[in-house]
Design an enzyme around this catalytic site. Structure first.
Site, PDB file in Angstrom:
ATOM      1  N   GLU A 120       0.817  -1.211   0.000  1.00 19.72           N
ATOM      2  CA  GLU A 120       0.000   0.000   0.000  1.00 19.72           C
ATOM      3  C   GLU A 120       0.855   1.268   0.000  1.00 19.72           C
ATOM      4  O   GLU A 120       0.456   2.297  -0.536  1.00 19.72           O
ATOM      5  CB  GLU A 120      -0.904   0.008   1.229  1.00 19.72           C
ATOM      6  CG  GLU A 120      -2.148  -0.816   1.107  1.00 19.72           C
ATOM      7  CD  GLU A 120      -3.232  -0.076   0.344  1.00 19.72           C
ATOM      8  OE1 GLU A 120      -4.230   0.307   0.942  1.00 19.72           O
ATOM      9  OE2 GLU A 120      -3.056   0.120  -0.872  1.00 19.72           O
ATOM     10  N   THR A 168      -5.651   9.166  -2.854  1.00 23.32           N
ATOM     11  CA  THR A 168      -5.427   8.987  -1.421  1.00 23.32           C
ATOM     12  C   THR A 168      -4.530  10.093  -0.875  1.00 23.32           C
ATOM     13  O   THR A 168      -4.753  10.615   0.230  1.00 23.32           O
ATOM     14  CB  THR A 168      -4.784   7.618  -1.161  1.00 23.32           C
ATOM     15  OG1 THR A 168      -5.647   6.598  -1.657  1.00 23.32           O
ATOM     16  CG2 THR A 168      -4.547   7.398   0.325  1.00 23.32           C
TER      17      THR A 168
END
Length: 291
Positions: A120, A168
């Protein structure tokens, strides 16, 4: 060759910033792996044109490096990037589970979560586990520095994804640096209520527990039509509505009989705001599985 399906997820759920996550039963990524001398990546499906195939820049490639498990990795994206539904986490989770089995590493679920979280970091810049944990373990998850708690829950959800993108990194950039004591107390109360709701399979408690006053309002500003979509969902029977992860997807809890109406209302509200959208009627799903 091994093939693994890993589900989309919704992180935060309002009151659980960087802590809560839940697996959805749709959509999902499907990843196939086979041993190779060095790692290569092929990507197809939703938003594939925006996903780097350089293993150093792809969550799946980072996972392969972390496991010291070079492979040819083929990713079929069902979860669109920059959706707020754990797109990069689904690829990382599926790859971690697949390579663990292919190379017979025999890692525990929590160990796989830590590996996938490193993947991630290739996207968000930090190794967050709030999406990869439910994508691997399934259910509702609570991520702490000292481990992960997973609860098998049965709560109807609706995830509505508008045809806009929120990265994000951008969504993290708008999070306030501080909060008032009143807001902190309110968030703790909501988080406790949501956790109790997941444990009891109670949509009313889960919906009440989504209410949060610090992170959610800041991220909502990045989503066209957010307030109207939330209002429409609640009018249609949603017990609670909030931003899914970093957005732009919006997640709602409801009772089974209201799920179709909530989904339609959210899509219609986005369309009234000039934004195309689609809704996924879901329940709390299971984690990654070898196909």
């Amino acid at each position: 060759m091994l093939t693994v399906r890993a589900p989309a997820t919704s992180a935060n759920l309002g009151s659980g910033f960087d802590v809560f996550g839940v697996a959805l039963d749709r959509p999902a990524d499907v990843v196939s792996v086979e041993r190779a001398d060095e790692t290569s990546i092929e990507v197809s499906g939703a938003g594939a044109q925006y996903i780097p195939e350089d293993p150093r820049k792809n969550t799946a490639g980072v996972v392969a490096e972390e496991l010291d498990a070079p492979a040819r990795i083929v990713i079929d994206k069902g979860v669109r990037p920059s959706s707020g539904l754990g797109s990069s986490a689904a690829s990382a989770a599926a790859t971690a589970v697949a390579l663990d089995a292919l190379y017979e590493r025999d890692l525990s679920g929590e160990e796989l979560v830590r590996v996938a979280a490193e993947g991630e970091a290739a996207v968000s810049g930090e190794a967050h586990a709030d999406n990869v944990a439910p994508s691997i373990l399934g259910g509702f998850t609570v991520v702490r520095d000292d481990g992960v708690v997973s609860i098998d829950a049965d709560v109807p959800l609706v995830a509505c994804l508008p045809d806009i993108a929120v990265s994000t990194r951008d969504a993290r950039g708008v999070v306030p640096d501080s909060a008032s004591m009143d807001d902190i107390v309110h968030t703790v109360g909501s988080a406790a209520t949501l956790t109790a709701g997941m444990q009891r399979d109670d949509p009313t408690l889960v919906g009440r527990g989504m209410d949060e006053r610090v992170v959610t309002p800041a991220r909502a500003e990045l989503i066209d039509g957010y307030d109207d979509v939330c209002a429409a969902a609640k009018d249609a029977g949603a017990t609670g509505v909030t931003v899914s992860g970093a957005g732009p997807a919006i997640i709602a809890a409801c009772y089974p009989a209201r799920q179709r109406a909530v989904a339609s209302a959210m899509v219609d509200a986005f369309e009234d705001a000039g934004v195309d959208a689609r809704a996924y009627r879901s329940s709390v799903g299971s984690g990654a599985e070898i196909l």
